[in-house]
Design an enzyme around this catalytic site. Structure first.
Site, mmCIF file in Angstrom:
data_model
loop_
_atom_site.group_PDB
_atom_site.id
_atom_site.type_symbol
_atom_site.label_atom_id
_atom_site.label_comp_id
_atom_site.label_asym_id
_atom_site.label_seq_id
_atom_site.Cartn_x
_atom_site.Cartn_y
_atom_site.Cartn_z
ATOM 1 N N ASP A 97 0.586 10.828 -1.433
ATOM 2 C CA ASP A 97 -0.831 12.553 -1.130
ATOM 3 C C ASP A 97 -1.655 12.271 -0.064
ATOM 4 O OD1 ASP A 97 -2.749 11.461 -2.306
ATOM 5 O OD2 ASP A 97 -1.330 12.971 -4.235
ATOM 6 N N GLU A 119 7.699 9.014 -4.045
ATOM 7 C CA GLU A 119 6.073 9.343 -4.962
ATOM 8 C C GLU A 119 6.285 11.506 -4.494
ATOM 9 O OE1 GLU A 119 2.338 9.310 -5.650
ATOM 10 O OE2 GLU A 119 2.124 7.550 -6.865
ATOM 11 N N GLU A 133 -4.624 16.910 -1.310
ATOM 12 C CA GLU A 133 -3.957 16.350 -2.143
ATOM 13 C C GLU A 133 -2.893 16.705 -2.364
ATOM 14 O OE1 GLU A 133 -6.745 15.460 -3.062
ATOM 15 O OE2 GLU A 133 -7.231 12.944 -2.286
ATOM 16 N N HIS A 215 -13.532 8.804 -7.272
ATOM 17 C CA HIS A 215 -13.304 9.127 -5.605
ATOM 18 C C HIS A 215 -13.314 10.745 -5.573
ATOM 19 C CE1 HIS A 215 -9.018 9.525 -4.827
ATOM 20 N NE2 HIS A 215 -8.927 8.004 -5.841
ATOM 21 N N ARG A 217 -12.384 13.951 -3.807
ATOM 22 C CA ARG A 217 -13.357 15.012 -2.917
ATOM 23 C C ARG A 217 -13.543 16.056 -3.782
ATOM 24 N NH1 ARG A 217 -11.301 11.886 1.352
ATOM 25 N NH2 ARG A 217 -12.206 12.606 3.678
ATOM 26 N N HIS A 248 -15.951 3.173 -5.362
ATOM 27 C CA HIS A 248 -15.208 3.524 -4.333
ATOM 28 C C HIS A 248 -16.483 3.411 -3.063
ATOM 29 C CE1 HIS A 248 -12.742 5.878 -1.527
ATOM 30 N NE2 HIS A 248 -11.830 5.350 -2.364
HETATM 31 C C1 UD1 Z 1 -8.642 8.574 0.331
HETATM 32 C C2 UD1 Z 1 -7.556 9.841 -0.152
HETATM 33 C C3 UD1 Z 1 -7.705 10.180 -1.444
HETATM 34 C C4 UD1 Z 1 -7.108 8.904 -2.134
HETATM 35 C C5 UD1 Z 1 -7.985 7.782 -2.385
HETATM 36 C C6 UD1 Z 1 -7.951 6.358 -2.244
HETATM 37 C C7 UD1 Z 1 -7.266 11.561 1.505
HETATM 38 C C8 UD1 Z 1 -8.226 13.245 1.912
HETATM 39 N N1 UD1 Z 1 -7.999 11.058 0.948
HETATM 40 O O1 UD1 Z 1 -9.996 9.365 -0.032
HETATM 41 O O2 UD1 Z 1 -6.448 10.565 -1.030
HETATM 42 O O3 UD1 Z 1 -7.026 9.139 -3.814
HETATM 43 O O4 UD1 Z 1 -8.028 7.312 -0.330
HETATM 44 O O5 UD1 Z 1 -9.173 5.732 -2.503
HETATM 45 O O6 UD1 Z 1 -6.294 11.003 2.374
HETATM 46 N N2 UD1 Z 1 -14.376 3.502 3.386
HETATM 47 C C9 UD1 Z 1 -15.188 2.455 4.132
HETATM 48 N N3 UD1 Z 1 -14.270 1.343 3.654
HETATM 49 C C10 UD1 Z 1 -12.587 1.349 2.897
HETATM 50 C C11 UD1 Z 1 -12.041 2.814 2.481
HETATM 51 C C12 UD1 Z 1 -12.994 4.004 2.835
HETATM 52 O O7 UD1 Z 1 -16.083 2.424 4.161
HETATM 53 O O8 UD1 Z 1 -11.508 0.681 2.894
HETATM 54 C C13 UD1 Z 1 -15.626 4.992 3.317
HETATM 55 C C14 UD1 Z 1 -15.488 5.545 4.896
HETATM 56 O O9 UD1 Z 1 -16.978 6.200 4.677
HETATM 57 C C15 UD1 Z 1 -14.570 6.478 4.993
HETATM 58 C C16 UD1 Z 1 -14.673 7.404 3.457
HETATM 59 O O10 UD1 Z 1 -14.857 6.450 2.806
HETATM 60 O O11 UD1 Z 1 -14.976 7.363 5.631
HETATM 61 C C17 UD1 Z 1 -13.933 8.023 2.831
HETATM 62 O O12 UD1 Z 1 -12.156 7.667 3.317
HETATM 63 P P1 UD1 Z 1 -10.809 8.427 2.985
HETATM 64 O O13 UD1 Z 1 -9.980 8.162 2.821
HETATM 65 O O14 UD1 Z 1 -11.290 10.007 3.949
HETATM 66 O O15 UD1 Z 1 -11.261 9.221 1.742
HETATM 67 P P2 UD1 Z 1 -11.369 8.508 0.276
HETATM 68 O O16 UD1 Z 1 -12.266 9.318 -0.449
HETATM 69 O O17 UD1 Z 1 -10.809 7.351 0.505
HETATM 70 N N1 UDP Z 2 -7.543 -0.460 -7.716
HETATM 71 C C1 UDP Z 2 -8.121 -1.160 -7.033
HETATM 72 N N2 UDP Z 2 -9.348 -1.879 -7.034
HETATM 73 C C2 UDP Z 2 -10.383 -0.898 -7.527
HETATM 74 C C3 UDP Z 2 -10.011 0.345 -8.307
HETATM 75 C C4 UDP Z 2 -8.602 0.872 -7.796
HETATM 76 O O1 UDP Z 2 -6.695 -2.512 -6.799
HETATM 77 O O2 UDP Z 2 -11.360 -1.923 -7.930
HETATM 78 C C5 UDP Z 2 -6.644 -0.111 -7.663
HETATM 79 C C6 UDP Z 2 -5.935 0.578 -8.463
HETATM 80 O O3 UDP Z 2 -5.133 -0.403 -9.702
HETATM 81 C C7 UDP Z 2 -4.977 1.672 -8.312
HETATM 82 C C8 UDP Z 2 -5.594 1.995 -7.357
HETATM 83 O O4 UDP Z 2 -5.858 0.847 -6.746
HETATM 84 O O5 UDP Z 2 -3.198 1.110 -8.522
HETATM 85 C C9 UDP Z 2 -5.871 3.379 -7.443
HETATM 86 O O6 UDP Z 2 -6.653 3.813 -6.074
HETATM 87 P P1 UDP Z 2 -7.379 5.135 -6.034
HETATM 88 O O7 UDP Z 2 -8.280 5.485 -7.056
HETATM 89 O O8 UDP Z 2 -8.832 4.637 -5.029
HETATM 90 O O9 UDP Z 2 -6.550 5.823 -5.222
HETATM 91 P P2 UDP Z 2 -5.776 7.216 -6.198
HETATM 92 O O10 UDP Z 2 -4.930 6.499 -7.042
HETATM 93 O O11 UDP Z 2 -6.278 8.035 -7.052
HETATM 94 O O12 UDP Z 2 -5.399 7.727 -5.240
#
Ligand code: UD1
Ligand code: UDP
Length: 374
Positions: A97, A119, A133, A215, A217, A248
């Site tokens: 999602d 999924e 999502e 994390h 939004r 995160h």
């Molecule tokens: C995203 C997904 C969310 C998912 C989550 C899992 C969208 C809109 N959101 O949210 O559905 O549940 O990932 O974790 O698709 N960043 C880093 N390094 C990384 C990852 C993120 O620095 O490896 C920072 C960056 O500043 C980036 C920001 O996080 O711009 C947001 O990342 P983004 O993927 O847009 O949103 P998430 O909150 O990570």
């Molecule tokens: N996870 C990880 N390291 C962390 C936190 C979570 O590997 O520090 C794993 C966790 O076991 C799960 C996945 O990341 O499989 C969940 O990711 P996240 O919560 O970012 O996204 P969501 O599942 O909410 O989309």
């Protein structure tokens, strides 16, 4: 030979797609399989690729600091055009999602490939929660040809949206495939991991570990302030517990969490953990407080109670079984429910039942068999 393109972009998609990549690669005589990452995440995605030893064939390298959804969506769709036109996959696989899921499924639809959604069918029926999502998963469902639903409930949701019955296949969730593979690896004597060794120095064996992640939004801003206030109050009142929180990398999470929880003795804020280290810590923890989708699915398999800091969930199975409880982001509700689990053994016992509503570890086998037999 059938051509597969598996596309993903964030940490959870990578964890849940890794076993599918490995399963398809066991069938090299029947499929040419390539992996494309959008790198919507960077460091958190690379951690997963490294653990599962997956080297992508294409890397769009799109992540920008504090990225916005408009540019990310546009860049994924335009970035995938050349790859789809050059490789010409018969099947494109997307997962879950995220913005990568939604944008990649649209690009795959434009290319004429058969779109396979892993999924599929999870719904809260509330477009604002989780945001964005619920929209991403629903839009992907519209352009999908084959829906791989993890549970019967997910299948029913799709049938109720008039998807053709024969286009929906129940497989279990690939997260359980990933978890079982990884638990086995982590617990094997040959496995050595520096992050786990470092964690052993942090975990206080005399305390109950509360593992926290967050994390979403829709929780940015006031939601995170309220969550942090609750964690602070829990840490102060229950000196016999240790809160360990891998934070995160989203700056909208990092800023409030480090500002509000940075100097409390029994709260450890740490960088995101690699998947094996996170599994190790889940197994060591007493309870988990999270807003994560994936963690809600993994914890029941490890027998860990979960308080979910959301008002809705698209994963009702563990809530119905009584091992996951929705507490929202209201401070007093988080504090009250945590206190119950820390101080009432009956309450803890009833929520810490080991069960597996999300699969048996054979989801990827079922998906590959299905595609082989088309
Ligand atoms: C995203 C997904 C969310 C998912 C989550 C899992 C969208 C809109 N959101 O949210 O559905 O549940 O990932 O974790 O698709 N960043 C880093 N390094 C990384 C990852 C993120 O620095 O490896 C920072 C960056 O500043 C980036 C920001 O996080 O711009 C947001 O990342 P983004 O993927 O847009 O949103 P998430 O909150 O990570
Ligand atoms: N996870 C990880 N390291 C962390 C936190 C979570 O590997 O520090 C794993 C966790 O076991 C799960 C996945 O990341 O499989 C969940 O990711 P996240 O919560 O970012 O996204 P969501 O599942 O909410 O989309």
């Amino acid at each position: 030979m059938k051509k597969n393109l598996i596309i993903f972009g964030t940490r959870p998609e990578a964890i849940k797609m890794a076993p599918l990549v490995k399963q398809f690669l066991k069938h090299k005589n029947e499929f040419e399989t390539k992996v494309c990452i959008t790198a919507q995440h960077r460091e958190m995605l690379d951690q997963v690729l490294s653990f599962f030893e997956i080297v992508p064939d294409y890397d769009l390298d799109l992540m920008k600091p504090d990225q916005n959804l408009y540019a990310l969506t546009a860049n994924i769709i335009t970035g995938l055009k050349d790859i789809l036109e050059d490789f010409k996959p018969d099947y494109v696989y997307v997962h879950g999602d995220t913005t990568t899921t939604m944008a990649a499924s649209i690009a795959a639809f434009y290319s004429g490939a058969i779109v396979c959604h892993i999924e599929a069918g999870l719904r809260t029926f509330n477009m604002k929660s989780p945001f964005p999502e619920e929209m991403n998963r629903s839009v992907t469902g519209i352009v999908t040809n084959i829906h791989f639903a993890p549970t019967k409930t997910a299948r029913e949701n799709l049938i109720n949206e008039n998807k053709k019955k024969e286009s929906v296949v129940v497989t279990g969730n690939t997260v359980i495939d990933a978890l079982l593979y990884s638990v086995g690896k982590v617990n094997s004597t040959a496995f050595k991991d520096q992050e786990i060794e470092d964690l052993k120095q942090i975990v206080d064996p005399t305390k109950k570990v509360i593992l926290v992640t967050g994390h979403r939004r829709e929780n940015h801003g006031q939601g995170f302030v309220s969550i942090c206030n609750a964690l602070k109050a829990i840490a102060v009142e229950h000196q016999d517990c240790q809160i360990i929180y891998p934070v995160h990398l989203n700056p909208n999470v990092q800023k409030p969490v480090y500002k509000l929880l940075g100097d409390i003795t029994n709260i450890n804020l740490i960088p995101p953990l690699s998947y094996p280290a996170f599994i190790w810590l889940m197994e060591k923890s007493y309870l988990i407080i999270t807003d994560s989708g994936g963690v809600q699915e993994e914890a029941p398999s490890l027998g860990k109670p979960v308080l979910v800091m959301r008002n809705t969930t698209e994963r009702p199975e563990a809530v119905e079984a009584g091992t996951v409880l929705l507490v929202g982001t209201n401070s007093s509700k988080i504090i009250t429910e945590t206190k119950k689990l820390l101080t009432h053994q009956d309450c803890y016992n009833s929520m810490s039942k080991l069960h597996n509503p999300y699969g048996d570890g054979t989801a990827c086998e079922k998906i590959v068999d299905y595609i082989k037999n088309i």
